[in-house]
Design a protein around this motif. Structure first.
Motif, PDB file in Angstrom:
ATOM      1  N   HIS A  28       0.833  -1.206   0.000  1.00 54.47           N
ATOM      2  CA  HIS A  28       0.000   0.000   0.000  1.00 54.47           C
ATOM      3  C   HIS A  28       0.867   1.256   0.000  1.00 54.47           C
ATOM      4  O   HIS A  28       0.632   2.197  -0.772  1.00 54.47           O
ATOM      5  CB  HIS A  28      -0.918   0.036   1.217  1.00 54.47           C
ATOM      6  CG  HIS A  28      -1.515   1.388   1.470  1.00 54.47           C
ATOM      7  ND1 HIS A  28      -2.626   1.837   0.806  1.00 54.47           N
ATOM      8  CD2 HIS A  28      -1.112   2.409   2.277  1.00 54.47           C
ATOM      9  CE1 HIS A  28      -2.902   3.075   1.200  1.00 54.47           C
ATOM     10  NE2 HIS A  28      -1.996   3.430   2.089  1.00 54.47           N
ATOM     11  N   ALA A  29       1.872   1.284   0.887  1.00 50.47           N
ATOM     12  CA  ALA A  29       2.749   2.447   0.970  1.00 50.47           C
ATOM     13  C   ALA A  29       3.474   2.679  -0.352  1.00 50.47           C
ATOM     14  O   ALA A  29       3.612   3.823  -0.815  1.00 50.47           O
ATOM     15  CB  ALA A  29       3.753   2.256   2.101  1.00 50.47           C
ATOM     16  N   TYR A  30       3.918   1.595  -0.976  1.00 50.04           N
ATOM     17  CA  TYR A  30       4.619   1.722  -2.264  1.00 50.04           C
ATOM     18  C   TYR A  30       3.688   2.256  -3.341  1.00 50.04           C
ATOM     19  O   TYR A  30       4.029   3.194  -4.076  1.00 50.04           O
ATOM     20  CB  TYR A  30       5.180   0.358  -2.691  1.00 50.04           C
ATOM     21  CG  TYR A  30       5.747   0.353  -4.096  1.00 50.04           C
ATOM     22  CD1 TYR A  30       6.941   0.990  -4.375  1.00 50.04           C
ATOM     23  CD2 TYR A  30       5.066  -0.280  -5.140  1.00 50.04           C
ATOM     24  CE1 TYR A  30       7.461   1.000  -5.670  1.00 50.04           C
ATOM     25  CE2 TYR A  30       5.570  -0.277  -6.427  1.00 50.04           C
ATOM     26  CZ  TYR A  30       6.768   0.370  -6.688  1.00 50.04           C
ATOM     27  OH  TYR A  30       7.260   0.388  -7.965  1.00 50.04           O
ATOM     28  N   THR A  31       2.505   1.684  -3.442  1.00 50.10           N
ATOM     29  CA  THR A  31       1.561   2.085  -4.483  1.00 50.10           C
ATOM     30  C   THR A  31       1.175   3.557  -4.367  1.00 50.10           C
ATOM     31  O   THR A  31       1.089   4.272  -5.374  1.00 50.10           O
ATOM     32  CB  THR A  31       0.282   1.218  -4.415  1.00 50.10           C
ATOM     33  OG1 THR A  31       0.649  -0.151  -4.600  1.00 50.10           O
ATOM     34  CG2 THR A  31      -0.717   1.637  -5.486  1.00 50.10           C
ATOM     35  N   LYS A  32       0.971   4.018  -3.156  1.00 47.61           N
ATOM     36  CA  LYS A  32       0.481   5.379  -2.960  1.00 47.61           C
ATOM     37  C   LYS A  32       1.570   6.437  -2.878  1.00 47.61           C
ATOM     38  O   LYS A  32       1.352   7.579  -3.269  1.00 47.61           O
ATOM     39  CB  LYS A  32      -0.386   5.451  -1.703  1.00 47.61           C
ATOM     40  CG  LYS A  32      -1.111   6.773  -1.541  1.00 47.61           C
ATOM     41  CD  LYS A  32      -2.200   6.706  -0.497  1.00 47.61           C
ATOM     42  CE  LYS A  32      -2.987   8.018  -0.475  1.00 47.61           C
ATOM     43  NZ  LYS A  32      -4.089   7.970   0.515  1.00 47.61           N
ATOM     44  N   HIS A  33       2.769   6.079  -2.395  1.00 48.80           N
ATOM     45  CA  HIS A  33       3.751   7.114  -2.084  1.00 48.80           C
ATOM     46  C   HIS A  33       5.094   6.983  -2.810  1.00 48.80           C
ATOM     47  O   HIS A  33       6.015   7.745  -2.531  1.00 48.80           O
ATOM     48  CB  HIS A  33       3.980   7.152  -0.571  1.00 48.80           C
ATOM     49  CG  HIS A  33       2.733   7.436   0.201  1.00 48.80           C
ATOM     50  ND1 HIS A  33       2.106   8.663   0.192  1.00 48.80           N
ATOM     51  CD2 HIS A  33       1.971   6.621   0.991  1.00 48.80           C
ATOM     52  CE1 HIS A  33       1.021   8.622   0.953  1.00 48.80           C
ATOM     53  NE2 HIS A  33       0.911   7.388   1.439  1.00 48.80           N
ATOM     54  N   LYS A  34       5.212   6.059  -3.730  1.00 51.23           N
ATOM     55  CA  LYS A  34       6.472   5.933  -4.479  1.00 51.23           C
ATOM     56  C   LYS A  34       6.682   7.155  -5.373  1.00 51.23           C
ATOM     57  O   LYS A  34       5.739   7.873  -5.729  1.00 51.23           O
ATOM     58  CB  LYS A  34       6.440   4.672  -5.346  1.00 51.23           C
ATOM     59  CG  LYS A  34       5.457   4.728  -6.512  1.00 51.23           C
ATOM     60  CD  LYS A  34       5.511   3.450  -7.328  1.00 51.23           C
ATOM     61  CE  LYS A  34       4.578   3.480  -8.534  1.00 51.23           C
ATOM     62  NZ  LYS A  34       3.155   3.590  -8.150  1.00 51.23           N
ATOM     63  N   ILE A  78       2.286   2.102  12.226  1.00 49.19           N
ATOM     64  CA  ILE A  78       2.297   0.655  12.399  1.00 49.19           C
ATOM     65  C   ILE A  78       0.916   0.215  12.867  1.00 49.19           C
ATOM     66  O   ILE A  78       0.474   0.594  13.961  1.00 49.19           O
ATOM     67  CB  ILE A  78       3.354   0.204  13.422  1.00 49.19           C
ATOM     68  CG1 ILE A  78       4.748   0.742  13.031  1.00 49.19           C
ATOM     69  CG2 ILE A  78       3.368  -1.308  13.541  1.00 49.19           C
ATOM     70  CD1 ILE A  78       5.248   0.243  11.696  1.00 49.19           C
ATOM     71  N   ASN A  79       0.232  -0.559  12.041  1.00 53.95           N
ATOM     72  CA  ASN A  79      -1.051  -1.129  12.425  1.00 53.95           C
ATOM     73  C   ASN A  79      -0.747  -2.446  13.137  1.00 53.95           C
ATOM     74  O   ASN A  79      -0.391  -3.433  12.509  1.00 53.95           O
ATOM     75  CB  ASN A  79      -1.935  -1.364  11.192  1.00 53.95           C
ATOM     76  CG  ASN A  79      -3.350  -1.767  11.556  1.00 53.95           C
ATOM     77  OD1 ASN A  79      -3.544  -2.594  12.436  1.00 53.95           O
ATOM     78  ND2 ASN A  79      -4.328  -1.197  10.865  1.00 53.95           N
ATOM     79  N   ASN A  80      -0.877  -2.443  14.462  1.00 49.53           N
ATOM     80  CA  ASN A  80      -0.498  -3.604  15.248  1.00 49.53           C
ATOM     81  C   ASN A  80      -1.467  -4.773  15.099  1.00 49.53           C
ATOM     82  O   ASN A  80      -1.125  -5.912  15.418  1.00 49.53           O
ATOM     83  CB  ASN A  80      -0.383  -3.206  16.727  1.00 49.53           C
ATOM     84  CG  ASN A  80       0.650  -2.124  16.946  1.00 49.53           C
ATOM     85  OD1 ASN A  80       1.801  -2.271  16.582  1.00 49.53           O
ATOM     86  ND2 ASN A  80       0.228  -1.005  17.522  1.00 49.53           N
ATOM     87  N   SER A  81      -2.672  -4.491  14.619  1.00 52.71           N
ATOM     88  CA  SER A  81      -3.662  -5.553  14.412  1.00 52.71           C
ATOM     89  C   SER A  81      -3.532  -6.188  13.041  1.00 52.71           C
ATOM     90  O   SER A  81      -3.605  -7.406  12.891  1.00 52.71           O
ATOM     91  CB  SER A  81      -5.079  -4.987  14.583  1.00 52.71           C
ATOM     92  OG  SER A  81      -5.280  -4.493  15.883  1.00 52.71           O
ATOM     93  N   VAL A  82      -3.334  -5.339  12.031  1.00 55.78           N
ATOM     94  CA  VAL A  82      -3.220  -5.817  10.648  1.00 55.78           C
ATOM     95  C   VAL A  82      -1.966  -5.190  10.033  1.00 55.78           C
ATOM     96  O   VAL A  82      -2.026  -4.115   9.431  1.00 55.78           O
ATOM     97  CB  VAL A  82      -4.468  -5.437   9.814  1.00 55.78           C
ATOM     98  CG1 VAL A  82      -4.424  -6.126   8.448  1.00 55.78           C
ATOM     99  CG2 VAL A  82      -5.749  -5.780  10.554  1.00 55.78           C
ATOM    100  N   PRO A  83      -0.805  -5.823  10.187  1.00 49.44           N
ATOM    101  CA  PRO A  83       0.462  -5.251   9.715  1.00 49.44           C
ATOM    102  C   PRO A  83       0.456  -4.842   8.246  1.00 49.44           C
ATOM    103  O   PRO A  83       1.142  -3.888   7.866  1.00 49.44           O
ATOM    104  CB  PRO A  83       1.464  -6.380   9.978  1.00 49.44           C
ATOM    105  CG  PRO A  83       0.874  -7.133  11.117  1.00 49.44           C
ATOM    106  CD  PRO A  83      -0.606  -7.101  10.888  1.00 49.44           C
ATOM    107  N   ASP A  84      -0.302  -5.551   7.408  1.00 47.48           N
ATOM    108  CA  ASP A  84      -0.336  -5.220   5.985  1.00 47.48           C
ATOM    109  C   ASP A  84      -0.945  -3.850   5.719  1.00 47.48           C
ATOM    110  O   ASP A  84      -0.841  -3.316   4.615  1.00 47.48           O
ATOM    111  CB  ASP A  84      -1.128  -6.269   5.208  1.00 47.48           C
ATOM    112  CG  ASP A  84      -0.362  -7.582   5.082  1.00 47.48           C
ATOM    113  OD1 ASP A  84       0.850  -7.587   5.386  1.00 47.48           O
ATOM    114  OD2 ASP A  84      -0.968  -8.596   4.684  1.00 47.48           O
ATOM    115  N   ARG A  85      -1.611  -3.281   6.726  1.00 48.22           N
ATOM    116  CA  ARG A  85      -2.207  -1.956   6.571  1.00 48.22           C
ATOM    117  C   ARG A  85      -1.318  -0.852   7.130  1.00 48.22           C
ATOM    118  O   ARG A  85      -1.726   0.303   7.199  1.00 48.22           O
ATOM    119  CB  ARG A  85      -3.577  -1.928   7.251  1.00 48.22           C
ATOM    120  CG  ARG A  85      -4.609  -2.805   6.546  1.00 48.22           C
ATOM    121  CD  ARG A  85      -5.912  -2.845   7.307  1.00 48.22           C
ATOM    122  NE  ARG A  85      -6.904  -3.683   6.630  1.00 48.22           N
ATOM    123  CZ  ARG A  85      -8.036  -4.084   7.185  1.00 48.22           C
ATOM    124  NH1 ARG A  85      -8.320  -3.732   8.427  1.00 48.22           N
ATOM    125  NH2 ARG A  85      -8.880  -4.842   6.517  1.00 48.22           N
TER     126      ARG A  85
END
Length: 230
Positions: A143-149, A216-223
């Motif tokens: 997600h971070a790559y797609t939105k902020h690269k 850091i989303n501690n519940s869902v790391p992928d987010r």
């Protein structure tokens, strides 16, 4: 940048109740004593700070401008270079993400006064890497790559900031998550938010900023995500 778009969280407005529960301690903080009656009359109790003074003293403005946390009481931790220990205050934000209350009553007036005088570290230099701004493996999540690269074909905007072309994204994140930088914990959303200022621009010329955020989303790391905060 909205954390809700990442986590699909339901926002509930309980800031009023939290603020109400803390009203008694807030009133206590606003009671000031001019001095202690000693022979030399030198032991002066520091005056209570206003809300704005607390926001400035503890460098909390980034919490409001990030727009990622709503209706919550947050645990803000910074490193006190005078005592060599962590210094924690509790920050209440309303549904608009504005800070309504800063509770530092757990600390003595002397501790607070020492923190006000703490020596701020000089901003760190921006770590660089050739074409690092669009190296997918260096980003915390897809997600971070797609939105902020870095993408020269698209203009960087405040809602979709891009990293600079030659910024070392991985190193930038590691430095931002170091133990001696500012972090905010939200028990309600189980999220940890780090932010740090750097010496130079970490984004493009469209959205110049020296502020970096790691969530850091501690519940869902992928987010989890990271981005330049403009």
């Amino acid at each position: 940048m909205s954390l809700l778009s990442l986590s699909n969280l339901i926002v509930t407005n309980d800031a009023y109740a939290l603020a109400k529960n803390g009203l008694r301690s807030q009133v206590a903080l606003n009671i000031t004593t001019a001095s202690v009656n000693t022979p030399n009359d030198t032991d002066v109790v520091p005056l209570a700070m206003s809300l704005q003074e607390k926001i400035e003293t503890y460098d909390l403005a980034a919490i409001e401008t990030s727009g990622i946390i709503f209706s919550d009481t947050l645990e803000f931790t910074d490193w006190d270079e005078i005592t060599g220990e962590e210094f924690t205050v509790f920050v209440t934000v309303n549904a608009s993400g504005q800070i309504t209350y800063v509770n530092d009553s757990a600390h003595s007036p002397q501790q607070i006064d020492a923190f006000k005088k703490k020596k701020r570290k000089r901003p760190a230099s921006v770590p660089t890497k050739t074409n690092g701004g669009f190296d997918a493996k260096d980003f915390i999540t897809d997600h971070a790559y797609t939105k902020h690269k870095y993408d020269p074909s698209i203009k960087s905007t405040s809602s979709k900031t891009q990293y600079g072309k030659n910024v070392n994204v991985k190193k930038l994140r590691e430095v931002t998550e170091a133990d001696d930088v500012k972090k905010v914990r939200s028990t309600k959303y189980n999220v940890t938010f780090y932010y740090k200022s750097f010496k130079n621009n970490i984004s493009t010329s469209d959205t110049p900023t020296d502020q970096h955020v790691v969530i850091i989303n501690n519940s869902v790391p992928d987010r989890s995500t990271q981005y330049p905060m403009f």
